[in-house]
Design a protein around this motif. Structure first.
Motif, PDB file in Angstrom:
ATOM      1  N   LEU A 265     -13.015   8.689  -5.418  1.00 27.18           N
ATOM      2  CA  LEU A 265     -13.994   7.790  -4.809  1.00 27.18           C
ATOM      3  C   LEU A 265     -13.310   6.600  -4.145  1.00 27.18           C
ATOM      4  CD1 LEU A 265     -17.005   7.158  -4.394  1.00 27.18           C
ATOM      5  CD2 LEU A 265     -16.918   5.800  -6.477  1.00 27.18           C
ATOM      6  N   LEU A 266     -12.312   6.072  -4.825  1.00 25.72           N
ATOM      7  CA  LEU A 266     -11.580   4.940  -4.265  1.00 25.72           C
ATOM      8  C   LEU A 266     -10.999   5.305  -2.909  1.00 25.72           C
ATOM      9  CD1 LEU A 266     -10.218   2.171  -4.408  1.00 25.72           C
ATOM     10  CD2 LEU A 266      -8.360   3.215  -5.702  1.00 25.72           C
ATOM     11  N   SER A 267     -10.338   6.428  -2.862  1.00 28.94           N
ATOM     12  CA  SER A 267      -9.719   6.866  -1.618  1.00 28.94           C
ATOM     13  C   SER A 267     -10.760   7.086  -0.528  1.00 28.94           C
ATOM     14  CB  SER A 267      -8.934   8.153  -1.883  1.00 28.94           C
ATOM     15  OG  SER A 267      -8.482   8.710  -0.682  1.00 28.94           O
ATOM     16  N   VAL A 268     -11.861   7.707  -0.906  1.00 27.76           N
ATOM     17  CA  VAL A 268     -12.919   8.004   0.061  1.00 27.76           C
ATOM     18  C   VAL A 268     -13.542   6.708   0.586  1.00 27.76           C
ATOM     19  CG1 VAL A 268     -15.249   8.930   0.249  1.00 27.76           C
ATOM     20  CG2 VAL A 268     -13.454  10.307  -0.793  1.00 27.76           C
TER      21      VAL A 268
ATOM     22  N   ALA B  23      -8.103  -6.063   5.229  1.00 28.52           N
ATOM     23  CA  ALA B  23      -8.890  -6.856   4.287  1.00 28.52           C
ATOM     24  C   ALA B  23      -9.910  -5.985   3.559  1.00 28.52           C
ATOM     25  CB  ALA B  23      -9.605  -7.988   5.027  1.00 28.52           C
ATOM     26  N   ILE B  24     -10.533  -5.056   4.289  1.00 24.52           N
ATOM     27  CA  ILE B  24     -11.560  -4.242   3.642  1.00 24.52           C
ATOM     28  C   ILE B  24     -10.920  -3.292   2.641  1.00 24.52           C
ATOM     29  CG2 ILE B  24     -11.791  -2.160   5.065  1.00 24.52           C
ATOM     30  CD1 ILE B  24     -14.813  -2.706   5.103  1.00 24.52           C
ATOM     31  N   ASP B  25      -9.730  -2.842   2.933  1.00 30.66           N
ATOM     32  CA  ASP B  25      -8.997  -1.983   2.012  1.00 30.66           C
ATOM     33  C   ASP B  25      -8.768  -2.731   0.698  1.00 30.66           C
ATOM     34  OD1 ASP B  25      -6.330  -0.775   0.867  1.00 30.66           O
ATOM     35  OD2 ASP B  25      -7.112   0.704   2.287  1.00 30.66           O
ATOM     36  N   ALA B  26      -8.320  -3.951   0.819  1.00 29.97           N
ATOM     37  CA  ALA B  26      -8.052  -4.761  -0.370  1.00 29.97           C
ATOM     38  C   ALA B  26      -9.331  -5.040  -1.140  1.00 29.97           C
ATOM     39  CB  ALA B  26      -7.382  -6.076   0.043  1.00 29.97           C
ATOM     40  N   ALA B  27     -10.389  -5.390  -0.406  1.00 33.37           N
ATOM     41  CA  ALA B  27     -11.648  -5.747  -1.062  1.00 33.37           C
ATOM     42  C   ALA B  27     -12.232  -4.552  -1.807  1.00 33.37           C
ATOM     43  CB  ALA B  27     -12.638  -6.265  -0.022  1.00 33.37           C
ATOM     44  N   ILE B  28     -12.180  -3.392  -1.171  1.00 30.13           N
ATOM     45  CA  ILE B  28     -12.684  -2.193  -1.830  1.00 30.13           C
ATOM     46  C   ILE B  28     -11.822  -1.854  -3.032  1.00 30.13           C
ATOM     47  CG2 ILE B  28     -12.997   0.298  -1.553  1.00 30.13           C
ATOM     48  CD1 ILE B  28     -13.896  -0.257   1.331  1.00 30.13           C
ATOM     49  N   GLY B  29     -10.527  -2.040  -2.874  1.00 27.21           N
ATOM     50  CA  GLY B  29      -9.615  -1.802  -3.990  1.00 27.21           C
ATOM     51  C   GLY B  29      -9.975  -2.661  -5.188  1.00 27.21           C
ATOM     52  N   THR B  30     -10.208  -3.923  -4.954  1.00 28.93           N
ATOM     53  CA  THR B  30     -10.579  -4.840  -6.032  1.00 28.93           C
ATOM     54  C   THR B  30     -11.869  -4.392  -6.710  1.00 28.93           C
ATOM     55  OG1 THR B  30      -9.640  -6.649  -4.747  1.00 28.93           O
ATOM     56  CG2 THR B  30     -11.060  -7.241  -6.601  1.00 28.93           C
ATOM     57  N   HIS B  31     -12.845  -4.080  -5.873  1.00 28.68           N
ATOM     58  CA  HIS B  31     -14.158  -3.714  -6.385  1.00 28.68           C
ATOM     59  C   HIS B  31     -14.075  -2.481  -7.276  1.00 28.68           C
ATOM     60  CE1 HIS B  31     -18.395  -3.645  -6.704  1.00 28.68           C
ATOM     61  NE2 HIS B  31     -18.648  -2.721  -5.803  1.00 28.68           N
ATOM     62  N   LEU B  32     -13.396  -1.463  -6.792  1.00 27.67           N
ATOM     63  CA  LEU B  32     -13.381  -0.211  -7.546  1.00 27.67           C
ATOM     64  C   LEU B  32     -12.415  -0.247  -8.733  1.00 27.67           C
ATOM     65  CD1 LEU B  32     -14.011   2.728  -5.121  1.00 27.67           C
ATOM     66  CD2 LEU B  32     -15.543   1.090  -6.160  1.00 27.67           C
ATOM     67  N   ASP B  33     -11.439  -1.125  -8.647  1.00 24.73           N
ATOM     68  CA  ASP B  33     -10.577  -1.313  -9.809  1.00 24.73           C
ATOM     69  C   ASP B  33     -11.401  -1.798 -10.994  1.00 24.73           C
ATOM     70  OD1 ASP B  33      -8.113  -0.549  -8.976  1.00 24.73           O
ATOM     71  OD2 ASP B  33      -7.165  -2.465  -9.490  1.00 24.73           O
ATOM     72  N   GLN B  34     -12.236  -2.772 -10.695  1.00 27.23           N
ATOM     73  CA  GLN B  34     -13.136  -3.295 -11.713  1.00 27.23           C
ATOM     74  C   GLN B  34     -14.022  -2.169 -12.249  1.00 27.23           C
ATOM     75  OE1 GLN B  34     -13.388  -6.585 -12.894  1.00 27.23           O
ATOM     76  NE2 GLN B  34     -14.602  -5.453 -14.401  1.00 27.23           N
ATOM     77  N   LEU B  35     -14.593  -1.421 -11.297  1.00 25.78           N
ATOM     78  CA  LEU B  35     -15.470  -0.319 -11.669  1.00 25.78           C
ATOM     79  C   LEU B  35     -14.749   0.650 -12.597  1.00 25.78           C
ATOM     80  CD1 LEU B  35     -18.116   1.283 -11.199  1.00 25.78           C
ATOM     81  CD2 LEU B  35     -16.907   2.472  -9.375  1.00 25.78           C
ATOM     82  N   SER B  36     -13.548   0.995 -12.207  1.00 32.00           N
ATOM     83  CA  SER B  36     -12.760   1.951 -12.973  1.00 32.00           C
ATOM     84  C   SER B  36     -12.617   1.497 -14.422  1.00 32.00           C
ATOM     85  CB  SER B  36     -11.391   2.096 -12.313  1.00 32.00           C
ATOM     86  OG  SER B  36     -10.571   2.910 -13.095  1.00 32.00           O
ATOM     87  N   LYS B  37     -12.307   0.253 -14.590  1.00 33.16           N
ATOM     88  CA  LYS B  37     -12.145  -0.276 -15.955  1.00 33.16           C
ATOM     89  C   LYS B  37     -13.460  -0.175 -16.728  1.00 33.16           C
ATOM     90  CE  LYS B  37      -8.422  -3.667 -15.165  1.00 33.16           C
ATOM     91  NZ  LYS B  37      -8.587  -4.036 -13.740  1.00 33.16           N
TER      92      LYS B  37
END
Lengths: 227, 227
Positions: free
Chosen positions: B83-86, B191-205
């Motif tokens: 999902l993160l990659s997508v 920037a959007i790559d980073a922002a999505i990364g942050t968001h889904l990292d949280q989700l993952s945890k």
DNA sequence: GTTGAAAATTTGGTATACCGAATCTTGTTG
DNA sequence: CAACAAGATTCGGTATACCAAATTTTCAAC
């Protein structure tokens, strides 16, 4: 009898017929007729059609016969875009998680392709090519990822096949594969990303080319449609 | 009557029952019984089960009743990885191709969420959250990509929902969404790559946490299985 | 000759009946 | 009383029959 279920066997049959060109894009698949052809009833045929449709090779139309999908250039480009991303992720994860046996298996495939590329039948060659890519997806040890990968590979199978037999770029393909393998051996995620990028960029160009040409043909044929 | 086909309607029903918890992981779905419950015959029920199974919410077992999927931590982690990659690819493409109307639509969703997050029902809140992510996938203007995205979102729906209602991290979610929207407005792919990364990292945890806890519960329950 | 409407046919959607495999029960035997 | 085997039952797999929507064809009227 195999452990494969009947609808799956029918789906395989359909897939092969489509990919080999026995069923051309635009052909209609009337479930009654198709079922009779294969000597099965409509129920498993129906399910088989759904399976292949979900893979993108068949288009379902409400209240009409399903037809063999006719991807346009945009659809194929979109698919390649996704495939590229999926393969890059696979490569990255494979660098982290591939076992030595995984890598060895990929090396064997590459070697085999390298040894026989002058003599091999295009179709066999092509299946080896496919298995190379699948092996990398599997080496990611992420099952849903591998599943998506195989689905997009299947969608592009036909276009890739058409591209592959036309071009005399086998040596290029092998060079790309060798680079990917080397990066994987070194477990170098950056290098494998670049190598996969190069490989699929080439693919993207070749495929767009083939589809554009085919659509031209279909257009011509439609203009004089009489049958 | 809606233009939605009967199996799809049944599939929606099944999905909702699973996601809302009316059908718990491990519950068996006997097609005869389920069909009788909804007053339909086995054929559409069968097809509906296949649809939901392909999305990953139901597990098909050879010669046994299908059961509601019981994803383990690895399965969920794998899903999030994809999902993160997508989503990152969606974000990148959206930066290139989103129309102003697309962006405006996403802004409206974000705004709506921001305005009502103190008062809103968790479930409604959650559906808005989902629509935010779907809107970005759609803004990529790559249909197969959006389709995969929605599939993985659905797979994770239940885990995400469980995570979302437990945590008091709504403000964090909104901050993340705002950052993603800002990057999209600026059409800044990095920037959007980073922002999505942050968001889904949280989700993952959060998700891993919930699943781990749930598996503990299921384990306990299995140990005293009597019914 | 062309256009339009109605009927017949085609085709997918749905229901149901049948079959075989797997499971669960029960009874018998050691 | 335990264990195993045989029969009953349950359930998914498959075939088939029926239905409704859509298309095509045909016939009539202008």
């Amino acid at each position: 009898m195999s452990d494969q279920t009947l609808p799956e066997k029918i789906a395989n049959q359909l897939r092969r017929d489509i990919l080999r060109g026995r069923l051309a894009p635009g052909d209609s698949l009337k479930e009654r007729d198709k079922a009779a052809d294969l000597g099965v009833s409509r129920t498993p045929m129906r399910e088989a059609i759904r399976i292949v449709a979900r893979e993108g090779l068949i288009t379902l139309r409400p209240a009409r016969s399903p037809i063999v999908a006719m991807p346009d250039v945009k659809a194929v480009t979109d698919d390649v875009e996704v495939l590229l991303s999926v393969e890059k992720l696979s490569g990255k994860l494979a660098c982290e998680r591939a076992t030595d046996a995984d890598i060895e298996g990929i090396a064997v495939i590459t070697q085999h392709m390298d040894n026989n590329f002058t003599t091999m039948d295009p179709l066999d060659m092509f299946e080896i090519d496919m298995s190379f890519h699948s092996a990398i997806a599997k080496a990611s040890h992420n099952e849903p990822l591998a599943e998506i990968h195989s689905r997009f590979l299947a969608r592009l199978w036909r276009a890739r096949f058409l591209a592959a037999i036309k071009r005399r770029n086998r040596t290029k393909v092998i060079a790309h594969h060798t680079a990917i393998l080397a990066a994987l051996r070194a477990r170098d995620a950056v290098a494998i990303d670049a190598a996969i990028g190069t490989h699929l960029d080439q693919l993207s160009k070749d495929i767009a080319d083939v589809i554009r040409r085919e659509h031209q043909d279909l257009q011509d044929k439609a203009d004089q449609q009489a049958d």
